[in-house]
Design a protein around this motif. Structure first.
Motif, PDB file in Angstrom:
ATOM      1  N   ALA A  81      90.872  87.952  -6.880  1.00  0.00           N
ATOM      2  CA  ALA A  81      91.012  88.018  -8.329  1.00  0.00           C
ATOM      3  C   ALA A  81      92.382  88.557  -8.718  1.00  0.00           C
ATOM      4  O   ALA A  81      92.980  88.119  -9.716  1.00  0.00           O
ATOM      5  N   GLY A  82      92.896  89.497  -7.924  1.00  0.00           N
ATOM      6  CA  GLY A  82      94.222  90.038  -8.205  1.00  0.00           C
ATOM      7  C   GLY A  82      95.300  88.976  -8.113  1.00  0.00           C
ATOM      8  O   GLY A  82      96.218  88.932  -8.945  1.00  0.00           O
ATOM      9  N   PHE A  83      95.214  88.093  -7.122  1.00  0.00           N
ATOM     10  CA  PHE A  83      96.215  87.032  -6.993  1.00  0.00           C
ATOM     11  C   PHE A  83      96.070  85.992  -8.101  1.00  0.00           C
ATOM     12  O   PHE A  83      97.056  85.391  -8.530  1.00  0.00           O
ATOM     13  N   PHE A  84      94.850  85.776  -8.571  1.00  0.00           N
ATOM     14  CA  PHE A  84      94.663  84.907  -9.736  1.00  0.00           C
ATOM     15  C   PHE A  84      95.359  85.507 -10.952  1.00  0.00           C
ATOM     16  O   PHE A  84      96.027  84.794 -11.720  1.00  0.00           O
ATOM     17  N   ALA A  85      95.242  86.826 -11.104  1.00  0.00           N
ATOM     18  CA  ALA A  85      95.909  87.505 -12.216  1.00  0.00           C
ATOM     19  C   ALA A  85      97.429  87.413 -12.080  1.00  0.00           C
ATOM     20  O   ALA A  85      98.139  87.229 -13.082  1.00  0.00           O
ATOM     21  N   LEU A  86      97.943  87.540 -10.858  1.00  0.00           N
ATOM     22  CA  LEU A  86      99.382  87.412 -10.646  1.00  0.00           C
ATOM     23  C   LEU A  86      99.874  86.032 -11.075  1.00  0.00           C
ATOM     24  O   LEU A  86     100.940  85.900 -11.692  1.00  0.00           O
ATOM     25  N   ALA A  87      99.107  84.995 -10.738  1.00  0.00           N
ATOM     26  CA  ALA A  87      99.498  83.635 -11.118  1.00  0.00           C
ATOM     27  C   ALA A  87      99.527  83.483 -12.640  1.00  0.00           C
ATOM     28  O   ALA A  87     100.487  82.937 -13.199  1.00  0.00           O
ATOM     29  N   LEU A  88      98.499  83.973 -13.326  1.00  0.00           N
ATOM     30  CA  LEU A  88      98.470  83.895 -14.784  1.00  0.00           C
ATOM     31  C   LEU A  88      99.650  84.633 -15.399  1.00  0.00           C
ATOM     32  O   LEU A  88     100.283  84.148 -16.351  1.00  0.00           O
ATOM     33  N   TRP A  89      99.953  85.784 -14.861  1.00  0.00           N
ATOM     34  CA  TRP A  89     101.061  86.594 -15.369  1.00  0.00           C
ATOM     35  C   TRP A  89     102.387  85.837 -15.249  1.00  0.00           C
ATOM     36  O   TRP A  89     103.172  85.767 -16.193  1.00  0.00           O
ATOM     37  N   VAL A 117     103.283  79.278  -9.009  1.00  0.00           N
ATOM     38  CA  VAL A 117     102.761  78.288  -8.065  1.00  0.00           C
ATOM     39  C   VAL A 117     102.440  78.951  -6.725  1.00  0.00           C
ATOM     40  O   VAL A 117     101.390  78.700  -6.119  1.00  0.00           O
ATOM     41  N   ILE A 118     103.356  79.819  -6.254  1.00  0.00           N
ATOM     42  CA  ILE A 118     103.141  80.497  -4.969  1.00  0.00           C
ATOM     43  C   ILE A 118     101.889  81.377  -5.016  1.00  0.00           C
ATOM     44  O   ILE A 118     101.067  81.373  -4.094  1.00  0.00           O
ATOM     45  N   TYR A 119     101.728  82.127  -6.113  1.00  0.00           N
ATOM     46  CA  TYR A 119     100.545  82.975  -6.228  1.00  0.00           C
ATOM     47  C   TYR A 119      99.273  82.141  -6.381  1.00  0.00           C
ATOM     48  O   TYR A 119      98.197  82.547  -5.920  1.00  0.00           O
ATOM     49  N   THR A 120      99.396  80.965  -7.014  1.00  0.00           N
ATOM     50  CA  THR A 120      98.237  80.083  -7.128  1.00  0.00           C
ATOM     51  C   THR A 120      97.812  79.586  -5.755  1.00  0.00           C
ATOM     52  O   THR A 120      96.617  79.534  -5.434  1.00  0.00           O
ATOM     53  N   VAL A 121      98.787  79.213  -4.924  1.00  0.00           N
ATOM     54  CA  VAL A 121      98.482  78.786  -3.556  1.00  0.00           C
ATOM     55  C   VAL A 121      97.835  79.942  -2.781  1.00  0.00           C
ATOM     56  O   VAL A 121      96.848  79.748  -2.055  1.00  0.00           O
ATOM     57  N   GLY A 122      98.389  81.144  -2.960  1.00  0.00           N
ATOM     58  CA  GLY A 122      97.798  82.308  -2.306  1.00  0.00           C
ATOM     59  C   GLY A 122      96.374  82.551  -2.768  1.00  0.00           C
ATOM     60  O   GLY A 122      95.480  82.845  -1.952  1.00  0.00           O
ATOM     61  N   PHE A 123      96.150  82.429  -4.065  1.00  0.00           N
ATOM     62  CA  PHE A 123      94.804  82.598  -4.610  1.00  0.00           C
ATOM     63  C   PHE A 123      93.852  81.564  -4.027  1.00  0.00           C
ATOM     64  O   PHE A 123      92.730  81.893  -3.606  1.00  0.00           O
ATOM     65  N   GLY A 124      94.302  80.300  -3.942  1.00  0.00           N
ATOM     66  CA  GLY A 124      93.452  79.246  -3.399  1.00  0.00           C
ATOM     67  C   GLY A 124      93.086  79.512  -1.944  1.00  0.00           C
ATOM     68  O   GLY A 124      91.930  79.339  -1.541  1.00  0.00           O
ATOM     69  N   GLY A 125      94.073  79.955  -1.147  1.00  0.00           N
ATOM     70  CA  GLY A 125      93.804  80.246   0.252  1.00  0.00           C
ATOM     71  C   GLY A 125      92.849  81.411   0.423  1.00  0.00           C
ATOM     72  O   GLY A 125      91.957  81.386   1.290  1.00  0.00           O
ATOM     73  N   MET A 126      93.011  82.437  -0.403  1.00  0.00           N
ATOM     74  CA  MET A 126      92.139  83.609  -0.309  1.00  0.00           C
ATOM     75  C   MET A 126      90.724  83.273  -0.760  1.00  0.00           C
ATOM     76  O   MET A 126      89.744  83.733  -0.158  1.00  0.00           O
ATOM     77  N   LEU A 127      90.612  82.470  -1.819  1.00  0.00           N
ATOM     78  CA  LEU A 127      89.282  82.080  -2.289  1.00  0.00           C
ATOM     79  C   LEU A 127      88.577  81.232  -1.238  1.00  0.00           C
ATOM     80  O   LEU A 127      87.376  81.423  -0.977  1.00  0.00           O
ATOM     81  N   ALA A 128      89.321  80.302  -0.631  1.00  0.00           N
ATOM     82  CA  ALA A 128      88.726  79.465   0.415  1.00  0.00           C
ATOM     83  C   ALA A 128      88.232  80.334   1.571  1.00  0.00           C
ATOM     84  O   ALA A 128      87.143  80.106   2.109  1.00  0.00           O
ATOM     85  N   TYR A 129      89.025  81.327   1.954  1.00  0.00           N
ATOM     86  CA  TYR A 129      88.605  82.212   3.047  1.00  0.00           C
ATOM     87  C   TYR A 129      87.356  82.993   2.650  1.00  0.00           C
ATOM     88  O   TYR A 129      86.426  83.139   3.459  1.00  0.00           O
ATOM     89  N   ALA A 130      87.329  83.501   1.417  1.00  0.00           N
ATOM     90  CA  ALA A 130      86.169  84.276   0.961  1.00  0.00           C
ATOM     91  C   ALA A 130      84.905  83.423   0.939  1.00  0.00           C
ATOM     92  O   ALA A 130      83.795  83.933   1.152  1.00  0.00           O
ATOM     93  N   LEU A 131      85.061  82.121   0.705  1.00  0.00           N
ATOM     94  CA  LEU A 131      83.910  81.216   0.650  1.00  0.00           C
ATOM     95  C   LEU A 131      83.533  80.664   2.024  1.00  0.00           C
ATOM     96  O   LEU A 131      82.665  79.803   2.134  1.00  0.00           O
ATOM     97  N   GLY A 132      84.211  81.154   3.061  1.00  0.00           N
ATOM     98  CA  GLY A 132      83.830  80.771   4.414  1.00  0.00           C
ATOM     99  C   GLY A 132      84.673  79.695   5.058  1.00  0.00           C
ATOM    100  O   GLY A 132      84.339  79.211   6.144  1.00  0.00           O
ATOM    101  N   HIS A 133      85.769  79.296   4.406  1.00  0.00           N
ATOM    102  CA  HIS A 133      86.663  78.290   4.979  1.00  0.00           C
ATOM    103  C   HIS A 133      87.899  79.012   5.515  1.00  0.00           C
ATOM    104  O   HIS A 133      88.842  79.281   4.782  1.00  0.00           O
ATOM    105  N   GLY A 134      87.877  79.312   6.826  1.00  0.00           N
ATOM    106  CA  GLY A 134      88.921  80.136   7.422  1.00  0.00           C
ATOM    107  C   GLY A 134      90.321  79.576   7.274  1.00  0.00           C
ATOM    108  O   GLY A 134      91.259  80.293   6.986  1.00  0.00           O
ATOM    109  N   GLY A 135      90.465  78.270   7.459  1.00  0.00           N
ATOM    110  CA  GLY A 135      91.773  77.668   7.326  1.00  0.00           C
ATOM    111  C   GLY A 135      92.681  77.952   8.511  1.00  0.00           C
ATOM    112  O   GLY A 135      92.273  78.549   9.512  1.00  0.00           O
ATOM    113  N   GLN A 136      93.950  77.549   8.393  1.00  0.00           N
ATOM    114  CA  GLN A 136      94.916  77.695   9.464  1.00  0.00           C
ATOM    115  C   GLN A 136      95.742  78.959   9.285  1.00  0.00           C
ATOM    116  O   GLN A 136      95.875  79.475   8.177  1.00  0.00           O
TER     117      GLN A 136
END
Length: 279
Positions: A81-89, A117-136
């Motif tokens: 959620a913090g990275f989502f806030a960073l992207a909005l900011w 954009v960078i924080y949005t990508v970070g938010f997406g990666g963190m959300l995916a990990y939290a939802l169980g998609h470990g990623g690369q």
């Protein structure tokens, strides 16, 4: 005429939202989340330097370290959620201008948009990990991107352009760290003498370390493109480990890791003193 009135009204609403206390709180919470992420990456890099590293010293490794602890999933979602806030900011600064000298200039707005954009990508990666998609890991992502890009017509030049972007960004960050340009973004008038003496070196050392690592990532990407060896591209973890291969050895990596820890602490200071109101 009607369209102009509507647009101005929407901009006023947007500015009002960006100046609301909840927006301030979210932006500062995002800076705390960024600080925690850098502290974790720096700590993992220190473990690698002294032979105790079992996790990658990058975002994925940091998230794994959080998730392994009791209550870690809650912390993970709060960081996301913090990275989502960073992207909005950052996107709000791109729309309304940054609270720094000449913050309304197109170049300043573009910088905020890119960070958004960078924080949005970070938010997406963190959300995916939290939802169980470990990623690369960052290394795997860098090698995959380089291999796929270089398999396309003109892809080599794209990789070189990305490498140049990392090099330029890293150089600018280091120069601004030395020039102490980051102080323009802080409410220095609210700092006491002790706070000023602490925050200034934190900003100089932390930003210099971050810029150095970013430039090193660019070097490896550029080398991979020039030699047509996608496997030579490195992400954050691989780049950090390369510092241990310098003549300084493990201590070279330890110094850079300490710089990341310092940037994490500086992010906490930013959470207290950073100007977060768009102009």
């Amino acid at each position: 005429m009607t369209a102009d009135v509507t647009d101005n009204g929407m901009r006023r609403v947007g500015r009002k939202a960006a100046g609301h206390p909840w927006f301030h709180t979210m932006s500062r919470a995002g800076l705390v989340a960024r600080g925690l992420l850098y502290l974790l990456i720096g700590w993992l890099a220190l473990q690698v330097a002294f032979g105790h590293g079992g996790k990658e010293a990058d975002r994925k490794g940091a998230l794994e370290a959080v998730a392994d602890k009791p209550g870690g999933i809650v912390v993970l979602y709060l960081m996301t959620a913090g990275f989502f806030a960073l992207a909005l900011w950052q996107f709000s600064e791109a729309l309304y201008g940054r609270p720094v000298p000449d913050g309304d200039k197109p170049t300043k707005r573009l910088g905020s948009a890119l960070r958004g954009v960078i924080y949005t990508v970070g938010f997406g990666g963190m959300l995916a990990y939290a939802l169980g998609h470990g990623g690369q890991s960052s290394d795997q992502q860098s090698k995959t991107f380089t291999a796929r890009a270089m398999g396309e017509p003109g892809g080599r030049w794209l990789v070189l352009a990305v490498a140049a972007g990392f090099l330029i960004w890293g150089g600018v960050v280091v120069v601004n760290a030395v020039r102490r340009a980051f102080l323009d973004e802080l409410k220095t008038a609210e700092m006491g003498r002790t706070a000023h003496r602490v925050v200034q070196p934190l900003g100089m050392i932390g930003n210099a370390a971050r810029g150095l690592i970013g430039a090193a990532v660019g070097v490896f990407l550029g080398y991979a493109a020039i030699t047509f060896q996608p496997g030579r591209a490195q992400g954050l973890d691989g780049t950090l480990r390369e510092f241990a291969a310098t003549p300084a050895g493990a201590w070279g990596l330890a110094v850079v890791a300490a710089g990341l820890l310092v940037f994490g602490l500086y992010s906490f200071a930013e959470a207290r003193y950073r100007e977060v109101d768009p102009t």
